[in-house]
Design an enzyme around this catalytic site. Structure first.
Site, mmCIF file in Angstrom:
data_model
loop_
_atom_site.group_PDB
_atom_site.id
_atom_site.type_symbol
_atom_site.label_atom_id
_atom_site.label_comp_id
_atom_site.label_asym_id
_atom_site.label_seq_id
_atom_site.Cartn_x
_atom_site.Cartn_y
_atom_site.Cartn_z
ATOM 1 N N ARG A 70 -13.231 21.905 13.268
ATOM 2 C CA ARG A 70 -14.645 21.977 12.886
ATOM 3 C C ARG A 70 -14.839 23.240 12.063
ATOM 4 N NH1 ARG A 70 -17.695 25.495 15.761
ATOM 5 N NH2 ARG A 70 -16.706 26.461 17.563
ATOM 6 N N HIS A 104 -1.697 5.089 11.697
ATOM 7 C CA HIS A 104 -1.549 3.858 12.467
ATOM 8 C C HIS A 104 -2.897 3.465 13.054
ATOM 9 C CE1 HIS A 104 2.793 3.817 12.212
ATOM 10 N NE2 HIS A 104 2.790 5.109 12.490
#
Length: 194
Positions: free
Chosen positions: A179, A112
């Site tokens: 990460r 979205h």
């Protein structure tokens, strides 16, 4: 008795529900009970891939859409998709050969947007960005793979990680947002990344 029901309800290349897919390779088994499945004509599943119970795999916003002539969701051979996972494709999701996931993994190529603060988010047109998961990778339980993600070969995604971005071969990614925490280099071997 339940074993017989599970066997009879599984989706395989030979079952009536299996014929709705663009391709189900030999040995594919989508366990009973399945999750929400629609857009089968845009889904390809490679040989000997196992899809756990209550896994939702879909293409498009809902049944009955015309999504064009090409496949949209491609799952390679020898994969194992953990129970309760969701794979939701709108543009392009490629899952390489021998990819394994834990349970409740979520993979999507659409999100979205929040461009207009005066329009409810659910009424704003979403954006697509292709997803690619390299062969031999492992996605831990509850991992979320967001649009635009590219994982190289033999990557590990820690359980619960929220992944967006590009990660090279042999990456270990963890966290929210994810990460790279470890990688492999032929000269250095496995090493921590900063």
């Amino acid at each position: 008795m339940y074993t017989a029901i599970r066997h009879a309800g599984a989706i395989t290349p030979a079952s009536p529900a299996g014929h709705r897919f663009r391709r189900l390779g030999p040995g594919v088994n989508i366990a009973f009970p399945p999750g929400a499945i629609f857009g089968e004509q845009w889904i390809e599943v490679g040989d000997h891939t196992l899809i756990g119970e209550r896994v939702s795999i879909s293409c498009g916003m809902g049944p009955g859409q015309d999504l064009g002539p090409d496949s949209i969701l491609r799952i390679g051979r020898g994969c194992s998709i953990g129970r309760g996972s969701h794979i939701v494709a709108h543009q392009s999701i490629d899952i390489g050969h021998d990819v394994f996931t834990g349970p409740y993994v979520y993979i999507t190529d659409q999100n979205h947007v929040y461009d207009d603060p005066d329009v409810p988010i659910g009424r704003q047109w979403p954006r697509n960005s292709p997803v690619s998961i390299g062969p031999g990778s492992w996605l831990g339980a509850g991992a979320i793979i967001l649009p635009g993600t590219t994982l190289g070969r033999q990557c590990v995604v820690a359980g619960g990680a929220v992944v967006r971005g590009e990660f090279p071969d042999h990456s270990v990614v963890a966290g929210v947002p994810a990460r790279m925490v470890r990688s492999y280099d032929p000269e250095l071997g496995w090493h921590l990344t900063t």
